[in-house]
Design a protein around this motif. Structure first.
Motif, PDB file in Angstrom:
ATOM      1  N   LEU A  18       0.712  -1.420   0.180  1.00 13.38           N
ATOM      2  CA  LEU A  18      -0.269   0.540   0.239  1.00 13.38           C
ATOM      3  C   LEU A  18       0.698   1.085  -0.404  1.00 13.38           C
ATOM      4  CD1 LEU A  18      -2.559   1.088  -0.275  1.00 13.38           C
ATOM      5  CD2 LEU A  18      -2.904   1.167   2.048  1.00 13.38           C
ATOM      6  N   SER A  19       1.872   1.564   0.881  1.00 11.36           N
ATOM      7  CA  SER A  19       2.531   2.623   1.327  1.00 11.36           C
ATOM      8  C   SER A  19       3.409   2.475  -0.314  1.00 11.36           C
ATOM      9  CB  SER A  19       3.481   2.286   2.257  1.00 11.36           C
ATOM     10  OG  SER A  19       3.680   2.447   3.356  1.00 11.36           O
ATOM     11  N   LEU A  20       4.000   1.935  -0.712  1.00 10.18           N
ATOM     12  CA  LEU A  20       4.803   1.657  -2.269  1.00 10.18           C
ATOM     13  C   LEU A  20       3.391   2.059  -3.304  1.00 10.18           C
ATOM     14  CD1 LEU A  20       7.043   1.434  -3.428  1.00 10.18           C
ATOM     15  CD2 LEU A  20       6.787  -1.197  -4.380  1.00 10.18           C
ATOM     16  N   ALA A  21       2.578   1.696  -3.124  1.00  9.73           N
ATOM     17  CA  ALA A  21       1.433   2.157  -4.458  1.00  9.73           C
ATOM     18  C   ALA A  21       0.992   3.452  -3.988  1.00  9.73           C
ATOM     19  CB  ALA A  21       0.100   1.181  -4.299  1.00  9.73           C
ATOM     20  N   VAL A  22       1.365   3.880  -3.141  1.00  5.17           N
ATOM     21  CA  VAL A  22       0.407   5.413  -2.680  1.00  5.17           C
ATOM     22  C   VAL A  22       1.949   6.417  -3.116  1.00  5.17           C
ATOM     23  CG1 VAL A  22       0.390   7.278  -0.930  1.00  5.17           C
ATOM     24  CG2 VAL A  22      -0.982   5.157  -1.255  1.00  5.17           C
ATOM     25  N   PHE A  23       2.705   5.393  -3.284  1.00  4.69           N
ATOM     26  CA  PHE A  23       4.268   6.624  -2.993  1.00  4.69           C
ATOM     27  C   PHE A  23       3.938   7.238  -4.974  1.00  4.69           C
ATOM     28  CE2 PHE A  23       8.502   5.863  -4.536  1.00  4.69           C
ATOM     29  CZ  PHE A  23       8.890   7.683  -4.581  1.00  4.69           C
ATOM     30  N   LEU A  24       3.644   5.672  -5.758  1.00  2.00           N
ATOM     31  CA  LEU A  24       4.057   5.832  -6.803  1.00  2.00           C
ATOM     32  C   LEU A  24       3.319   6.592  -7.452  1.00  2.00           C
ATOM     33  CD1 LEU A  24       5.285   2.047  -7.772  1.00  2.00           C
ATOM     34  CD2 LEU A  24       7.039   3.888  -7.711  1.00  2.00           C
ATOM     35  N   MET A  25       2.083   6.691  -7.065  1.00  2.00           N
ATOM     36  CA  MET A  25       0.787   7.126  -7.389  1.00  2.00           C
ATOM     37  C   MET A  25       1.820   8.419  -7.524  1.00  2.00           C
ATOM     38  SD  MET A  25      -2.106   5.517  -7.059  1.00  2.00           S
ATOM     39  CE  MET A  25      -2.690   4.705  -5.453  1.00  2.00           C
ATOM     40  N   ALA A  31      12.463   5.524 -13.358  1.00  4.58           N
ATOM     41  CA  ALA A  31      14.075   5.498 -12.771  1.00  4.58           C
ATOM     42  C   ALA A  31      13.974   6.395 -10.953  1.00  4.58           C
ATOM     43  CB  ALA A  31      15.076   5.626 -13.789  1.00  4.58           C
ATOM     44  N   ALA A  32      13.537   7.295 -11.501  1.00  6.29           N
ATOM     45  CA  ALA A  32      13.952   7.892  -9.489  1.00  6.29           C
ATOM     46  C   ALA A  32      12.778   7.303  -8.581  1.00  6.29           C
ATOM     47  CB  ALA A  32      13.958   9.619  -9.890  1.00  6.29           C
ATOM     48  N   SER A  33      12.014   7.333  -8.471  1.00  2.00           N
ATOM     49  CA  SER A  33      10.603   6.883  -8.214  1.00  2.00           C
ATOM     50  C   SER A  33      11.216   4.748  -7.606  1.00  2.00           C
ATOM     51  CB  SER A  33       9.691   6.951  -8.321  1.00  2.00           C
ATOM     52  OG  SER A  33       9.358   6.508  -9.584  1.00  2.00           O
ATOM     53  N   ILE A  34      11.275   4.745  -9.038  1.00  2.00           N
ATOM     54  CA  ILE A  34      11.790   3.402  -8.386  1.00  2.00           C
ATOM     55  C   ILE A  34      12.715   3.167  -7.591  1.00  2.00           C
ATOM     56  CG2 ILE A  34      12.102   0.822  -9.832  1.00  2.00           C
ATOM     57  CD1 ILE A  34      10.747   1.658 -11.805  1.00  2.00           C
ATOM     58  N   LYS A  35      13.900   3.934  -7.795  1.00  2.00           N
ATOM     59  CA  LYS A  35      14.941   3.683  -7.058  1.00  2.00           C
ATOM     60  C   LYS A  35      15.252   3.731  -5.974  1.00  2.00           C
ATOM     61  CE  LYS A  35      18.542   4.252 -10.271  1.00  2.00           C
ATOM     62  NZ  LYS A  35      20.145   5.367 -10.619  1.00  2.00           N
ATOM     63  N   THR A  36      13.976   4.956  -5.228  1.00  3.49           N
ATOM     64  CA  THR A  36      13.615   5.247  -3.974  1.00  3.49           C
ATOM     65  C   THR A  36      12.541   3.917  -3.340  1.00  3.49           C
ATOM     66  OG1 THR A  36      13.538   7.275  -4.483  1.00  3.49           O
ATOM     67  CG2 THR A  36      12.166   7.172  -2.563  1.00  3.49           C
ATOM     68  N   GLY A  37      11.635   3.032  -4.282  1.00  8.24           N
ATOM     69  CA  GLY A  37      11.082   2.350  -3.478  1.00  8.24           C
ATOM     70  C   GLY A  37      12.479   1.413  -3.527  1.00  8.24           C
ATOM     71  N   ILE A  38      13.402   0.715  -4.342  1.00  7.30           N
ATOM     72  CA  ILE A  38      14.609  -0.063  -3.558  1.00  7.30           C
ATOM     73  C   ILE A  38      14.961   0.212  -2.023  1.00  7.30           C
ATOM     74  CG2 ILE A  38      16.700  -0.531  -5.012  1.00  7.30           C
ATOM     75  CD1 ILE A  38      15.831  -0.816  -7.609  1.00  7.30           C
ATOM     76  N   ASP A  39      15.548   1.283  -2.476  1.00 10.54           N
ATOM     77  CA  ASP A  39      16.284   1.908  -1.499  1.00 10.54           C
ATOM     78  C   ASP A  39      14.738   1.476   0.168  1.00 10.54           C
ATOM     79  OD1 ASP A  39      17.755   2.548  -2.247  1.00 10.54           O
ATOM     80  OD2 ASP A  39      17.464   4.570  -2.659  1.00 10.54           O
ATOM     81  N   ALA A  40      14.020   1.660  -0.264  1.00 14.08           N
ATOM     82  CA  ALA A  40      13.011   1.697   1.124  1.00 14.08           C
ATOM     83  C   ALA A  40      12.909   0.871   1.394  1.00 14.08           C
ATOM     84  CB  ALA A  40      11.637   2.684   0.296  1.00 14.08           C
TER      85      ALA A  40
END
Length: 202
Positions: A18-25, A31-40
């Motif tokens: 849920l947190s990942l979906a909200v962030f990506l929306m 690439a930057a948002s996916i990298k942030t998700g990878i780090d998180a």
């Protein structure tokens, strides 16, 4: 509501996805948002791994309702770690397919091999996290797999945060590296004689 057993893994999965979906929306697919998700998800995996990795040591060092709960639910916390880490892998595959450069160029072959073996251990440990698997494998073989696998994964986390600390920012990654390195002495503490834990000699 008391959270025990499989509910722990279910709730962890729901919160991460849920947190990942909200962030990506909000941030968009880049690439930057996916990298942030990878780090998180890397950090959520480290947290869950560290709890499962040190559960018995924490309970022996500090017997509290929380550490008793952690030890009782270590299997489900470990499965929560596996779930978090496979979400982490999904994001790595996503950026490799959608935005391959410069991400792929920045990764060494050693990282792929070392990390790939780590995921093999995650899968094997998750698949054998049942009483039936323990009986089928035999207790000694089961313990050997989980001992080697957990320490391999600790090494993967440690080396990952060594690399991140070198690249920076130092204020973010240095504490994570220190935290990761501290897991080994905490885990080993339960093997020390009781007097040694308090500086007492006979």
């Amino acid at each position: 509501m008391k959270v025990d057993g499989p509910r722990i893994t279910v709730w962890v999965c729901v919160l991460i996805l849920l947190s990942l979906a909200v962030f990506l929306m909000q941030a968009g697919w880049s690439a930057a948002s996916i990298k942030t998700g990878i780090d998180a998800t890397g950090r959520s995996s480290l947290l869950l791994f560290s709890i499962a990795f040190t559960a018995s040591s924490l309970q022996s060092l500090w017997r509290t309702p929380l550490t008793i709960w952690i030890l009782r639910n270590r299997r489900w916390i470990g499965l929560s770690f596996a779930a978090s880490h496979f979400v982490h892998l999904a994001l790595i595959l996503a950026i490799s397919l959608c935005f391959p450069e410069p991400f792929l160029s920045d990764q060494s072959k050693a990282q792929w091999v070392f990390g790939g073996l780590g995921y093999l251990f995650v899968a094997l440990m998750a698949l054998t996290s049942t009483d039936q698997a323990q009986k089928w494998m035999g207790l000694q073989n089961w313990k050997r797999l989980h001992f080697i696998g957990s320490h391999w994964l600790w090494a993967v986390f440690a080396l990952t945060y060594v690399e991140h600390t070198k690249k920076g920012p130092l204020w973010l990654y240095a504490p994570l590296l220190v935290f990761t390195l501290a897991l080994i002495p905490v885990r080993m503490a339960k093997h020390q004689p009781p007097g040694a834990l308090h500086g007492i000699t006979n």
